[in-house]
Design a protein around this motif. Sequence first.
Motif, mmCIF file in Angstrom:
data_model
loop_
_atom_site.group_PDB
_atom_site.id
_atom_site.type_symbol
_atom_site.label_atom_id
_atom_site.label_comp_id
_atom_site.label_asym_id
_atom_site.label_seq_id
_atom_site.Cartn_x
_atom_site.Cartn_y
_atom_site.Cartn_z
ATOM 1 N N ILE B 80 25.348 -0.158 45.793
ATOM 2 C CA ILE B 80 25.371 1.136 46.486
ATOM 3 C C ILE B 80 25.211 0.926 47.991
ATOM 4 C CG2 ILE B 80 24.003 3.248 46.878
ATOM 5 C CD1 ILE B 80 23.480 3.332 43.851
ATOM 6 N N VAL B 81 24.245 0.062 48.358
ATOM 7 C CA VAL B 81 24.006 -0.189 49.780
ATOM 8 C C VAL B 81 25.224 -0.871 50.408
ATOM 9 C CG1 VAL B 81 22.518 -1.333 51.466
ATOM 10 C CG2 VAL B 81 21.512 -0.296 49.422
ATOM 11 N N LEU B 92 18.019 1.698 57.004
ATOM 12 C CA LEU B 92 17.644 1.881 55.603
ATOM 13 C C LEU B 92 16.378 1.101 55.267
ATOM 14 C CD1 LEU B 92 21.117 1.267 53.859
ATOM 15 C CD2 LEU B 92 20.015 3.492 54.241
ATOM 16 N N VAL B 93 15.569 1.666 54.413
ATOM 17 C CA VAL B 93 14.477 0.905 53.785
ATOM 18 C C VAL B 93 14.540 1.180 52.278
ATOM 19 C CG1 VAL B 93 12.916 0.928 55.784
ATOM 20 C CG2 VAL B 93 12.766 2.762 54.092
ATOM 21 N N PHE B 94 13.992 0.264 51.515
ATOM 22 C CA PHE B 94 13.845 0.503 50.077
ATOM 23 C C PHE B 94 12.448 1.018 49.800
ATOM 24 C CE2 PHE B 94 17.191 -2.883 49.130
ATOM 25 C CZ PHE B 94 18.141 -1.944 48.729
ATOM 26 N N MET B 95 12.349 1.878 48.793
ATOM 27 C CA MET B 95 11.038 2.242 48.283
ATOM 28 C C MET B 95 11.073 1.965 46.784
ATOM 29 S SD MET B 95 8.716 5.533 48.812
ATOM 30 C CE MET B 95 7.167 5.740 47.973
ATOM 31 N N CYS B 113 18.497 -8.105 50.985
ATOM 32 C CA CYS B 113 18.155 -7.044 51.945
ATOM 33 C C CYS B 113 18.695 -7.382 53.331
ATOM 34 C CB CYS B 113 16.635 -6.854 52.044
ATOM 35 S SG CYS B 113 15.901 -6.087 50.598
ATOM 36 N N LYS B 114 18.516 -8.634 53.725
ATOM 37 C CA LYS B 114 18.954 -9.034 55.063
ATOM 38 C C LYS B 114 20.477 -8.938 55.175
ATOM 39 C CE LYS B 114 18.695 -12.759 58.475
ATOM 40 N NZ LYS B 114 18.179 -12.012 59.635
ATOM 41 N N GLU B 115 21.167 -9.453 54.139
ATOM 42 C CA GLU B 115 22.642 -9.382 54.148
ATOM 43 C C GLU B 115 23.124 -7.952 54.331
ATOM 44 O OE1 GLU B 115 23.132 -12.812 50.768
ATOM 45 O OE2 GLU B 115 24.164 -10.893 50.443
ATOM 46 N N LEU B 116 22.385 -7.013 53.740
ATOM 47 C CA LEU B 116 22.821 -5.616 53.743
ATOM 48 C C LEU B 116 22.134 -4.809 54.840
ATOM 49 C CD1 LEU B 116 22.766 -5.144 49.879
ATOM 50 C CD2 LEU B 116 24.790 -5.244 51.338
ATOM 51 N N ASP B 117 21.408 -5.502 55.709
ATOM 52 C CA ASP B 117 20.734 -4.836 56.820
ATOM 53 C C ASP B 117 19.787 -3.731 56.340
ATOM 54 O OD1 ASP B 117 20.027 -4.282 59.416
ATOM 55 O OD2 ASP B 117 21.783 -3.026 59.830
ATOM 56 N N VAL B 118 18.979 -4.058 55.352
ATOM 57 C CA VAL B 118 17.908 -3.156 54.928
ATOM 58 C C VAL B 118 16.659 -3.617 55.678
ATOM 59 C CG1 VAL B 118 16.467 -2.386 52.995
ATOM 60 C CG2 VAL B 118 18.935 -2.720 52.678
#
Lengths: 394, 259
Positions: B80-81, B92-95, B113-118
């Motif tokens: 999705i990201v 974006l952040v994840f919760m 996360c890093k690859e997707l810039d989260v």
Amino acid sequence: MGADRYGIHGGRYVPETLMNEIIHLEECYEFYKKDPEFNRELSELLCKYAGRPSILYYAEKMTRDLGGAKVYLKREDLNHTGSHKINNVLGQVLMAKKMGKTRVIAETGAGQHGVATATAAALLDMECEIFMGKEDTDRQALNVYRMELLGAKVHAVTSGTMTLKDAVNETMKEWTNRVEDTHYVIGSVMGPHPFPMMVRDFQSIISKEAREQILEYEGKLPAAVIACVGGGSNAMGAFYNFIPDESVRLIGCEAAGRGVDTDKNAATIANGSLGVFHGMKSYFCQNEYGQIAPVYSISAGLDYPGIGPEHAHLHDIGRAQYVPVTDDEAVDAFEYLAKTEGIICAIESAHAVAHARKIVGSMDKNDSVIICLSGRGDKDVAAIARYRGVKIYE
Amino acid sequence: MNRVFKEKVFSEKAFIAFLTAGDPTPQATVEFVLEMERAGADLIEIGIPFSDPMAEGPVIQEADLRALSGGMTTDKVFSIVEEIRRVSRIPLVFMTYLNPVFYYGYEPFFARCKELDVSGIIIPDAPYEEHFEISDVAEKYDVDVISMLAPTSENRIKMIAEKAQGFIYLVSSMGVTGVRGEITTDLRSIVAAVREVTDTPVAVGFGISTPQQAQDMASLSDGAIVGSAIVKLIAQYGQQAAPYVYEYVKGMKDAVRKA
């Protein structure tokens, strides 16, 4: 390794809202466990109210029938409220009262812990609310009414799988709502530190007594101690004082439901993997993405997807052994103990009896084993009848 | 320390929006995130659903269960990201809860996360004392572990604030997530205690649903976080929720701007 850890297990994985409270709880516990007045009061409640010490009964007919080691039953089923749960509850509720709390909340599976908590709350004048999965309020309707008789309010939990794990979730949430005047009486050796340690200490009276009793009767230590394990509080209590006695095998019996190879079981050590849930790192039944798996057992008290962190550690270091026992084996053992010894035990405890039946025959006649009979079976009679296809009209 | 928070998210009073990934479908989540960005949201919290979300009220818990029964998985959340990142750079952040992250493996999780810039992660069941679990790996991949403060934090405020990364998530009230009529905690004094030790931004969440509440919370802090009210709209309108979510977020961001 900090006090909150058992090897890699344990910890305090709870929301920030609860952190100050559980740190405070740990400080209070460290104080009261050394406080002579607290210990005197607790000991008086245990002896004069709950009926301790519980007897260690030599099951002579069962011993003869199995033809091996002598079988002893540690009769926690004879405690007031009918199970080992009262040991922990009296300790926690007495302490909560001294901490200035006026209200206790608790989860319950089969209802044993709920009944025990409601009992202690009635005795010590505390408000009491119990959270119980909707499925379990249906399965154990009599226990719901029993808790209400004792003055507790019972909430049927309709979220998730509507069983014990969901009851724990909702009780934890209620605690974050109202922590100031409320203590959460966790019913097993699980949850965030200090609960696994505190519950173990309160339950360790089982092995303290049993060790003295067996030495008196047999003049030597038993070859094995066998107990059922859900979260693992009666097992932890029955094992604890034997842990330094390396010759004593410690055996925990998990609920294998319809079988460890089926998707209907609650055998955490057999099928679970390392995870973090309900405030602790331990082993849990979960899927490949770390979602907690629905579990199943005929026994509502063992129907839990995790195991206490100290058990997980005893498993890791090989000090205790955990074996699966199916519904069928437990029901057979339930009937066997009734017919052989005239004791109707809890279906949870019947898991331990079932495993004893498998191993005692091949053990030395000069040795003994202790089975922790964690509870009485009145609550299970209707379910066993259903299991056997017998219709009972009340 | 990820720079996106100070430089972008909190360059003005922030409106932070939450939704559960995969509720009701992965495509809908992508669409809703883009609508919320268009409506002015400064940061989106994407919830990775968990079977037993201990800090959530019924609204988000039910969204988690809907998403999971629709087949949502951690890998599908990353997909999705990925879709969002084809067209948007919205912060974006994840919760989520610790177990899905632990089970995925900290190393592969934060690398992804890093690859997707989260830029960050919020884990309600990993309090300050347990941050050591993830802090090293998260830092290696420039993902900030967001610290939470609660009305009961008291003597813990300084300790937590000093080590805070990204922003501080100030829990407005006791209990779990969900819409509340009023917020009675003395948040001003908590924010003041934070300000004594750090200039890390503070955003208030839990219980905020109306523009007035959002404005009030943003005026005493650096931003307002809203979850349940948005998830409720999604539950009500399903795949047709996009215009409703847009209107709602726009109204909330406008209110926060007035703070």
